[in-house]
Design a protein around this motif. Structure first.
Motif, PDB file in Angstrom:
ATOM      1  N   PHE A  80       0.864  -1.173   0.000  1.00 53.27           N
ATOM      2  CA  PHE A  80       0.000   0.000   0.000  1.00 53.27           C
ATOM      3  C   PHE A  80       0.909   1.235   0.000  1.00 53.27           C
ATOM      4  O   PHE A  80       1.722   1.417   0.908  1.00 53.27           O
ATOM      5  CB  PHE A  80      -0.893  -0.011   1.237  1.00 53.27           C
ATOM      6  N   ILE A  81       0.786   2.084  -1.033  1.00 49.94           N
ATOM      7  CA  ILE A  81       1.666   3.238  -1.222  1.00 49.94           C
ATOM      8  C   ILE A  81       0.871   4.532  -1.065  1.00 49.94           C
ATOM      9  O   ILE A  81      -0.267   4.632  -1.534  1.00 49.94           O
ATOM     10  CB  ILE A  81       2.318   3.203  -2.624  1.00 49.94           C
ATOM     11  N   ALA A  96       3.926  -3.050   3.335  1.00 47.87           N
ATOM     12  CA  ALA A  96       3.809  -4.259   2.518  1.00 47.87           C
ATOM     13  C   ALA A  96       3.568  -5.473   3.400  1.00 47.87           C
ATOM     14  O   ALA A  96       4.172  -5.616   4.470  1.00 47.87           O
ATOM     15  CB  ALA A  96       5.067  -4.450   1.670  1.00 47.87           C
ATOM     16  N   ILE A  97       2.699  -6.358   2.928  1.00 45.64           N
ATOM     17  CA  ILE A  97       2.372  -7.576   3.681  1.00 45.64           C
ATOM     18  C   ILE A  97       2.362  -8.761   2.730  1.00 45.64           C
ATOM     19  O   ILE A  97       1.857  -8.671   1.606  1.00 45.64           O
ATOM     20  CB  ILE A  97       1.014  -7.428   4.405  1.00 45.64           C
ATOM     21  N   GLU A  98       2.950  -9.858   3.173  1.00 45.99           N
ATOM     22  CA  GLU A  98       2.963 -11.079   2.368  1.00 45.99           C
ATOM     23  C   GLU A  98       1.779 -11.953   2.752  1.00 45.99           C
ATOM     24  O   GLU A  98       1.488 -12.133   3.944  1.00 45.99           O
ATOM     25  CB  GLU A  98       4.265 -11.843   2.570  1.00 45.99           C
ATOM     26  N   LEU A 139       1.721   1.273   6.584  1.00 45.24           N
ATOM     27  CA  LEU A 139       1.938   2.546   5.900  1.00 45.24           C
ATOM     28  C   LEU A 139       1.874   3.704   6.885  1.00 45.24           C
ATOM     29  O   LEU A 139       2.712   4.617   6.849  1.00 45.24           O
ATOM     30  CB  LEU A 139       0.878   2.721   4.796  1.00 45.24           C
ATOM     31  N   TYR A 140       0.908   3.657   7.771  1.00 42.98           N
ATOM     32  CA  TYR A 140       0.766   4.704   8.791  1.00 42.98           C
ATOM     33  C   TYR A 140       2.022   4.782   9.662  1.00 42.98           C
ATOM     34  O   TYR A 140       2.508   5.877   9.990  1.00 42.98           O
ATOM     35  CB  TYR A 140      -0.462   4.432   9.653  1.00 42.98           C
ATOM     36  N   ASP A 198       6.988   7.454  11.376  1.00 43.29           N
ATOM     37  CA  ASP A 198       8.409   7.337  11.712  1.00 43.29           C
ATOM     38  C   ASP A 198       9.319   8.173  10.804  1.00 43.29           C
ATOM     39  O   ASP A 198      10.544   8.007  10.828  1.00 43.29           O
ATOM     40  CB  ASP A 198       8.844   5.870  11.650  1.00 43.29           C
ATOM     41  N   GLY A 199       8.728   9.040   9.995  1.00 38.97           N
ATOM     42  CA  GLY A 199       9.573   9.962   9.241  1.00 38.97           C
ATOM     43  C   GLY A 199       9.344  10.043   7.748  1.00 38.97           C
ATOM     44  O   GLY A 199      10.002  10.825   7.056  1.00 38.97           O
ATOM     45  N   LYS A 200       8.452   9.237   7.208  1.00 41.74           N
ATOM     46  CA  LYS A 200       8.125   9.233   5.776  1.00 41.74           C
ATOM     47  C   LYS A 200       9.306   8.731   4.934  1.00 41.74           C
ATOM     48  O   LYS A 200      10.393   8.501   5.428  1.00 41.74           O
ATOM     49  CB  LYS A 200       7.677  10.620   5.292  1.00 41.74           C
ATOM     50  N   ASN A 201       9.025   8.544   3.644  1.00 38.52           N
ATOM     51  CA  ASN A 201      10.016   7.992   2.713  1.00 38.52           C
ATOM     52  C   ASN A 201      10.580   6.673   3.247  1.00 38.52           C
ATOM     53  O   ASN A 201      11.778   6.404   3.134  1.00 38.52           O
ATOM     54  CB  ASN A 201      11.144   8.999   2.471  1.00 38.52           C
ATOM     55  N   ARG A 202       9.689   5.851   3.776  1.00 40.68           N
ATOM     56  CA  ARG A 202      10.081   4.590   4.382  1.00 40.68           C
ATOM     57  C   ARG A 202       9.195   3.455   3.853  1.00 40.68           C
ATOM     58  O   ARG A 202       8.075   3.702   3.380  1.00 40.68           O
ATOM     59  CB  ARG A 202       9.933   4.646   5.920  1.00 40.68           C
ATOM     60  N   ILE A 203       9.716   2.251   3.980  1.00 37.69           N
ATOM     61  CA  ILE A 203       8.961   1.040   3.653  1.00 37.69           C
ATOM     62  C   ILE A 203       8.870   0.192   4.906  1.00 37.69           C
ATOM     63  O   ILE A 203       9.915  -0.179   5.490  1.00 37.69           O
ATOM     64  CB  ILE A 203       9.621   0.205   2.534  1.00 37.69           C
TER      65      ILE A 203
END
Length: 348
Positions: free
Chosen positions: A224-225, A314-316, A335-336, A341-346
């Protein structure tokens, strides 16, 4: 069998050929080939071609889209064409809609306009042109040409040439309908702005995708992006630049992700990516590469560079224990966390 019997028999044959299913996505030269060959052999002429009316910024033109001289798959890089302003009487004859039956093409007032540029050069003496219609209006002609010797066309030949034009009319109508149906499908299942799949198609397709991967014991990951600070882009540059950003992101994503990775616009600046055949760790690596690729997006006719980032969860999918709504909910929570935690993260 005399000539009249041949025309009668081939009238049935060409109608059968015109009704056959063909690939309408290919150029007209290919899907009209058999019809034109039937006309060439039946009328025993030198050449048969199809010309379609179209308009450019300057004038109305008549462009050749199929020709028995080109071979089944051969289409020149530049298609021959006639301009209405240079050949007004010929275009008037097409608009009138009746067959253009010409014994001496160089002297006939309807065709003499292109005698120097076409008829003399090609040694065309006589022409029999019949009109292709769509919704009652002319859209082109089937042109039967006789080279070398003048020819007096008889009634049966004119009627057969009209049948050829009717077969072309039918083929073009079917092509138009196929394009309309394809567009309706795209409107139903694709996002109009970006061209990727939409939310509706996600819910239409995802359960089949999950079932296939579970049955074959293949990994499947859903990400989810959401764009970071997208509202500020709209507020600073306007919604047009915001739209260009969405388009730019999907174009880069399609270029950098695999063809198996399915992209859906879920709404606004939210996207879902379904990674088929890879686990959540490989999916994360792919998303990190995508983050790097979209760091700068050119917008506003390439005059503006935007510093652009996104976050994702992301979830498997290990089994069928979760509904798709629960999968999206878990990915949304990840995603939340990435945003918090600072954005631009996965997050996985």
């Amino acid at each position: 069998m005399d000539y009249f019997d041949t025309i009668l028999a081939n009238s049935n044959l060409i109608r059968r050929h015109a009704s056959l299913k063909v690939d309408l996505a290919v150029p007209a030269q290919e899907f009209m080939w058999q019809v034109l060959q039937d006309a060439l052999e039946t009328l025993e002429v030198s050449r048969v071609s199809v010309w379609l009316l179209s308009s450019n910024s300057d004038s109305e033109i008549l462009e050749c889209v199929a020709n028995t001289d080109w071979g089944k798959n051969g289409v020149p890089n530049e298609l021959p064409y006639l301009v209405k302003d240079e050949n007004p009487q010929y275009f008037e004859a097409i608009d009138f809609g009746a067959p253009i039956v010409v014994q001496n093409a160089i002297l006939d007032s309807r065709t003499c306009g292109f005698s120097d540029t076409y008829l003399i050069k090609e040694n065309v003496k006589s022409m029999l042109d019949t009109i292709i219609f769509s919704e009652g209006y002319p859209i082109g002609v089937v042109c039967c040409e006789q080279k070398g010797d003048y020819r007096r066309w008889n009634r049966d030949e004119v009627h057969f040439a009209e049948l050829v034009a009717d077969c072309c009319t039918y083929r073009f109508m079917v092509q138009k309908q196929a394009k309309l149906e394809e567009r309706l499908i795209n409107l139903a299942f694709c996002d109009e702005l970006t061209g990727v799949y939409n939310r509706r198609y996600f819910f239409e397709s995802i359960n089949k995708i999950i079932s296939l991967h579970m049955r074959k014991r293949m990994p499947l990951t859903v990400a989810f992006i959401d764009f970071d600070n997208f509202k500020s882009i709209n507020d600073t540059y306007g919604h047009q630049v915001g739209d260009e950003t969405l388009i730019g992101f999907t174009a880069i994503a399609q270029e950098h992700l695999r063809s198996e990775d399915l992209i859906y616009r879920f709404g606004g600046e939210e996207f879902l990516i379904v990674f088929q055949g890879i686990d959540v760790h490989d999916a994360k690596k792919a998303l990190i590469r995508l983050q790097s690729a979209v760091q700068t997006i050119l917008v506003n006719q390439a005059s503006t560079k935007l510093h652009f980032t996104f976050s994702a969860g992301a979830i498997e999918l290990i089994d069928n224990s979760l509904s798709i709504e629960e999968v999206i909910s878990k990915a949304d929570r990840l995603l939340y966390k990435a945003k918090k935690d600072g954005k631009n993260r996965i997050e996985i």
